[in-house]
Structures are given as structure tokens and as C-alpha cells.
Design a protein around this motif. Structure first.
Motif, PDB file in Angstrom:
ATOM      1  N   TYR A   1       0.830  -1.211   0.000  1.00 36.20           N
ATOM      2  CA  TYR A   1       0.000   0.000   0.000  1.00 36.20           C
ATOM      3  C   TYR A   1       0.865   1.262   0.000  1.00 36.20           C
ATOM      4  CZ  TYR A   1      -4.035   2.922   0.998  1.00 36.20           C
ATOM      5  OH  TYR A   1      -5.016   3.864   0.932  1.00 36.20           O
ATOM      6  N   ALA A   2       2.025   1.187   0.658  1.00 41.33           N
ATOM      7  CA  ALA A   2       2.930   2.344   0.735  1.00 41.33           C
ATOM      8  C   ALA A   2       3.752   2.529  -0.537  1.00 41.33           C
ATOM      9  CB  ALA A   2       3.870   2.187   1.931  1.00 41.33           C
ATOM     10  N   GLY A   3       3.752   1.519  -1.422  1.00 43.41           N
ATOM     11  CA  GLY A   3       4.499   1.651  -2.672  1.00 43.41           C
ATOM     12  C   GLY A   3       5.493   0.558  -2.943  1.00 43.41           C
ATOM     13  N   GLY A   4       5.612  -0.414  -2.053  1.00 42.57           N
ATOM     14  CA  GLY A   4       6.503  -1.541  -2.291  1.00 42.57           C
ATOM     15  C   GLY A   4       5.899  -2.485  -3.308  1.00 42.57           C
ATOM     16  N   ILE A   5       6.692  -2.899  -4.288  1.00 40.51           N
ATOM     17  CA  ILE A   5       6.224  -3.789  -5.343  1.00 40.51           C
ATOM     18  C   ILE A   5       7.178  -4.968  -5.419  1.00 40.51           C
ATOM     19  CG2 ILE A   5       5.684  -3.992  -7.805  1.00 40.51           C
ATOM     20  CD1 ILE A   5       5.389  -0.897  -7.793  1.00 40.51           C
TER      21      ILE A   5
ATOM     22  N   ASN B   1      11.780   0.618  -6.036  1.00 40.55           N
ATOM     23  CA  ASN B   1      11.107   1.897  -5.827  1.00 40.55           C
ATOM     24  C   ASN B   1      11.771   2.563  -4.632  1.00 40.55           C
ATOM     25  OD1 ASN B   1       9.474   4.077  -5.383  1.00 40.55           O
ATOM     26  ND2 ASN B   1       7.638   2.914  -4.879  1.00 40.55           N
TER      27      ASN B   1
ATOM     28  N   SER C   1      11.727   5.650  -3.912  1.00 43.56           N
ATOM     29  CA  SER C   1      11.105   6.923  -3.554  1.00 43.56           C
ATOM     30  C   SER C   1       9.970   6.767  -2.538  1.00 43.56           C
ATOM     31  CB  SER C   1      10.582   7.630  -4.812  1.00 43.56           C
ATOM     32  OG  SER C   1       9.541   6.876  -5.397  1.00 43.56           O
ATOM     33  N   TYR C   2       9.626   5.549  -2.132  1.00 41.02           N
ATOM     34  CA  TYR C   2       8.559   5.435  -1.132  1.00 41.02           C
ATOM     35  C   TYR C   2       9.130   5.514   0.274  1.00 41.02           C
ATOM     36  CZ  TYR C   2       9.109   0.311  -0.339  1.00 41.02           C
ATOM     37  OH  TYR C   2       9.550  -0.937  -0.010  1.00 41.02           O
ATOM     38  N   TYR C   3       8.307   5.923   1.214  1.00 41.67           N
ATOM     39  CA  TYR C   3       8.816   6.289   2.541  1.00 41.67           C
ATOM     40  C   TYR C   3       9.353   5.113   3.350  1.00 41.67           C
ATOM     41  CZ  TYR C   3       4.482   4.719   4.798  1.00 41.67           C
ATOM     42  OH  TYR C   3       3.440   3.974   5.263  1.00 41.67           O
TER      43      TYR C   3
ATOM     44  N   TYR D   1      11.475   2.941   2.209  1.00 44.84           N
ATOM     45  CA  TYR D   1      12.831   2.649   1.741  1.00 44.84           C
ATOM     46  C   TYR D   1      13.838   3.350   2.644  1.00 44.84           C
ATOM     47  CZ  TYR D   1      17.101   2.874  -0.978  1.00 44.84           C
ATOM     48  OH  TYR D   1      18.402   2.796  -1.376  1.00 44.84           O
TER      49      TYR D   1
ATOM     50  N   THR E   1      12.532  -2.735  -2.745  1.00 45.01           N
ATOM     51  CA  THR E   1      11.459  -3.584  -3.248  1.00 45.01           C
ATOM     52  C   THR E   1      10.894  -4.421  -2.108  1.00 45.01           C
ATOM     53  OG1 THR E   1      10.908  -5.229  -4.942  1.00 45.01           O
ATOM     54  CG2 THR E   1      13.045  -5.451  -3.896  1.00 45.01           C
TER      55      THR E   1
END
Length: 126
Positions: free
Chosen positions: A42-46, A51, A53-55, A57, A86
């Protein structure tokens, strides 16, 4: 990507905290835990896609509390983890960091929107 991260348990009878009986009393004794793989997604991890740039990381690896499977070929359990930029999985026998997560109620307010959540400028919760 057809995955849809979930925060709520789809079966409300199983979405109970247990502190004093088998079925649960809907009260949480512990307010801190590990992040779930769904929360990371949900936060941007794929999965297997970088990625940075998601918080979540932070330039290192750390566990989630979400199991993946028991691998019969290697006779080991595997778990989801934040793997640098990731989300990935690995055997639980490997050393990784853990990062705590604090779950707040939906009605919590931030007192000043000028904070950015860093150590020098933390969010202030009302």
C-alpha cells in the motif's frame, strides 16, 4: 498487477485481539508490531520492482510479519521482507533487521502539518 492490499480482516469473527480468552475480547494489549506485506504494498513496495522513492525505503532489509510459505524443497519457512527498494521474500533463517510499527486509531489528528516526520521535525499526534 492485480493485487489489492487489505488492512481489514475479511471475516470479522476472526478479526479479534486475544489477551484473555480463545476467541478474543477485541482489545489490543500490545500497540507495537511489525509491518505487514500488504502495508508495504500500500505504501508503494512492489514485488521485485525497485522503488527507492517510497517512505519505507531506508537502504537496508527488514522483516514484515507476513509469512509467504513453507518451502518443501528446502524444508524452510519463507517470509516477506522489505528488500532495499522492493518487497521480496526469503527464508526466515537469514538475519534481517526489524522496524516497529505503531498502529493509530483512524480518528487521530496531527497537530501541526508543517512537520515532515523526521527525527528533527517529528509529527505531533493530538
Amino acid at each position: 498487477n492485480n493485487r489489492k492490499p487489505q488492512f481489514a480482516c475479511s471475516n470479522a469473527t476472526h478479526d479479534l485481539f486475544t489477551v484473555s480468552n480463545e476467541k478474543g475480547n477485541e482489545m489490543s494489549k500490545y500497540k507495537i508490531g511489525l509491518i505487514t506485506a500488504d502495508e508495504v504494498a500500500y505504501a508503494g513496495g512492489i514485488y521485485s520492482v525497485e522503488n527507492s522513492s517510497y517512505y519505507l525505503y531506508i537502504g537496508t532489509q527488514y522483516w514484515t510479519m507476513s509469512p509467504f510459505r513453507f518451502h518443501p524443497g528446502y524444508s524452510c519457512a519463507q517470509n516477506w521482507l522489505v528488500y532495499f527498494a522492493t518487497i521480496d521474500l526469503t527464508s526466515v533463517g537469514y538475519n534481517r533487521y526489524v522496524r516497529p510499527v505503531i498502529n493509530l486509531s483512524a480518528n487521530v489528528e496531527i497537530t501541526d502539518t508543517n512537520q515532515d516526520g523526521t527525527i528533527n521535525n517529528p509529527y505531533i499526534i493530538k
